[in-house]
Design an enzyme around this catalytic site. Structure first.
Site, mmCIF file in Angstrom:
data_model
loop_
_atom_site.group_PDB
_atom_site.id
_atom_site.type_symbol
_atom_site.label_atom_id
_atom_site.label_comp_id
_atom_site.label_asym_id
_atom_site.label_seq_id
_atom_site.Cartn_x
_atom_site.Cartn_y
_atom_site.Cartn_z
ATOM 1 N N ASP A 60 0.816 -1.218 0.000
ATOM 2 C CA ASP A 60 0.000 0.000 0.000
ATOM 3 C C ASP A 60 0.853 1.272 0.000
ATOM 4 O O ASP A 60 1.868 1.354 0.694
ATOM 5 C CB ASP A 60 -0.890 0.055 1.252
ATOM 6 N N HIS A 62 -1.187 4.587 -0.453
ATOM 7 C CA HIS A 62 -2.213 5.476 0.137
ATOM 8 C C HIS A 62 -1.884 6.963 0.075
ATOM 9 O O HIS A 62 -1.943 7.669 1.077
ATOM 10 C CB HIS A 62 -2.503 5.059 1.587
ATOM 11 N N ASP A 88 -3.945 -0.081 -3.654
ATOM 12 C CA ASP A 88 -4.149 0.973 -2.642
ATOM 13 C C ASP A 88 -3.182 2.139 -2.820
ATOM 14 O O ASP A 88 -2.367 2.451 -1.952
ATOM 15 C CB ASP A 88 -4.096 0.412 -1.210
ATOM 16 N N ASN A 120 -8.378 -2.738 -2.819
ATOM 17 C CA ASN A 120 -9.782 -2.487 -2.465
ATOM 18 C C ASN A 120 -10.124 -1.000 -2.489
ATOM 19 O O ASN A 120 -11.285 -0.628 -2.620
ATOM 20 C CB ASN A 120 -10.137 -3.118 -1.110
ATOM 21 N N HIS A 121 -9.105 -0.130 -2.385
ATOM 22 C CA HIS A 121 -9.378 1.317 -2.462
ATOM 23 C C HIS A 121 -9.479 1.825 -3.897
ATOM 24 O O HIS A 121 -9.881 2.974 -4.097
ATOM 25 C CB HIS A 121 -8.324 2.107 -1.687
ATOM 26 N N HIS A 170 -3.705 -7.993 -3.767
ATOM 27 C CA HIS A 170 -3.852 -7.014 -2.699
ATOM 28 C C HIS A 170 -4.275 -7.653 -1.382
ATOM 29 O O HIS A 170 -3.671 -7.421 -0.340
ATOM 30 C CB HIS A 170 -4.851 -5.929 -3.084
ATOM 31 N N HIS A 244 -2.472 -4.785 2.060
ATOM 32 C CA HIS A 244 -3.803 -4.662 2.668
ATOM 33 C C HIS A 244 -3.841 -4.514 4.180
ATOM 34 O O HIS A 244 -4.835 -4.092 4.733
ATOM 35 C CB HIS A 244 -4.646 -5.872 2.233
#
Length: 312
Positions: A60, A62, A88, A120-121, A170, A244
């Site tokens: 990730d 982010h 992500d 998932n984002h 992920h 994740h």
């Protein structure tokens, strides 16, 4: 094969990448053009995208742009280093726009040297809650760039397979998937569903308990060592690499070193105090984790998010 883009378009793309590396967003029109090119490339990729070693596997990000720049400083520039990112890219951090635009620009410029999986984002629904939508509105004055990117996210591959032995994704496994061919055979071009195989790949987590469990996240499942061992055996895999989950050391082994979590956002949300890591897989498939700390920040706003947290 499509013709290789002309050097003129490369020059333009190189300028855009240089601009993005300074954490300066592209115009709405430039983003649209970039995403159109990216879509053509991603459409051709498999749900289980094959990747050759050497490769550096990342978790990730982010929206922590300066930490992504630090990752490239430590791991090597793209295309010098072959990269695989496990999703992500957006939400929570302050620079989701610049982060995802840079990764997509690198994909268009060096399609064979960077693989970008879906997290998932990378979804319309999640980004409306956790920051990317609001950031697009703030930086562009409308939601067009958000729509352009979330439409592109539907085309991101769901998983990758390094040298037929390291399975990268992920989230984790699914009770409705036994083989990699099961994954190869479904239609990924859609919003991440609330349940089912595609949802599970992006939402599930390994667990100390055997078997399948209900996930506290409200999507996906927890899966035990018995499940990952069976999956690895069936598909001739040596390792499942996934992201994740926040892990304090940047990486965390599970299931007798047959599953590893890699997290590449140091001091997550600018407050968690965790290390980040990336996993280098060399020509002979030897594995090395490289840990790193947050990039030095100058004058970065202190972001306090009003959004709910799920650190599970």
């Amino acid at each position: 094969m499509d013709p290789v883009p002309s050097s003129a378009s490369h020059g333009n793309l190189d300028e855009q990448i240089a601009q993005l590396m300074q954490c300066k967003p592209l115009s709405e029109q430039e983003v649209r053009g970039l995403c159109e090119k990216a879509k053509e490339i991603l459409m051709e990729e498999s749900n289980v995208q094959p990747v050759k070693s050497p490769v550096t596997i990342c978790g990730d990000i982010h929206g922590q742009f300066h930490d992504l720049a630090e990752l490239f400083r430590i791991g090597g520039k793209c295309p010098d280093t072959n990269y695989l990112f496990m999703g992500d890219y957006v939400d929570r951090g302050y620079y989701s726009v610049e982060t995802v635009t840079l990764l997509v620009a690198l994909k268009v410029r060096y399609p064979q040297r960077i693989t970008i999986l879906r997290g998932n984002h990378e979804s319309r629904q999640i980004t409306q809650v956790y920051g990317f939508y609001d950031e697009c509105l703030r930086k562009y004055g409308n939601a067009n760039v958000w729509k352009t990117f979330t439409d592109l996210f539907d085309y991101f591959p769901l998983t990758a397979l390094v040298e037929s032995e390291i399975f990268c994704l992920h989230g984790g496994l699914s009770p409705s998937i036994e083989t990699l061919d099961n994954i190869r055979n479904f239609d990924r071009v859609q919003e991440v569903p609330h349940e089912g195989a595609m949802c599970d790949l992006l939402w599930s987590d390994p667990d100390d308990r055997c078997g399948w469990g209900i996930s506290p996240r409200g999507a996906g499942y927890t899966f035990g060592q018995d499940i990952s061992e069976q999956f690895n055996h069936t598909n001739n895999l040596k390792l499942i690499a996934r992201a994740h989950q926040l892990v304090m050391e940047g990486f965390n082994w599970a299931h007798d070193q047959k599953v590893v979590t890699i997290f590449s956002a140091p001091n997550y949300c600018y407050r968690c105090g965790n290390m980040a890591s990336i996993l280098e897989v060399d020509d002979s498939r030897e594995r090395t984790f490289i840990q790193f700390e947050p990039a030095p920040r100058r004058g970065e706003p202190d972001v306090t998010r009003r959004t709910p947290d799920y650190f599970l």
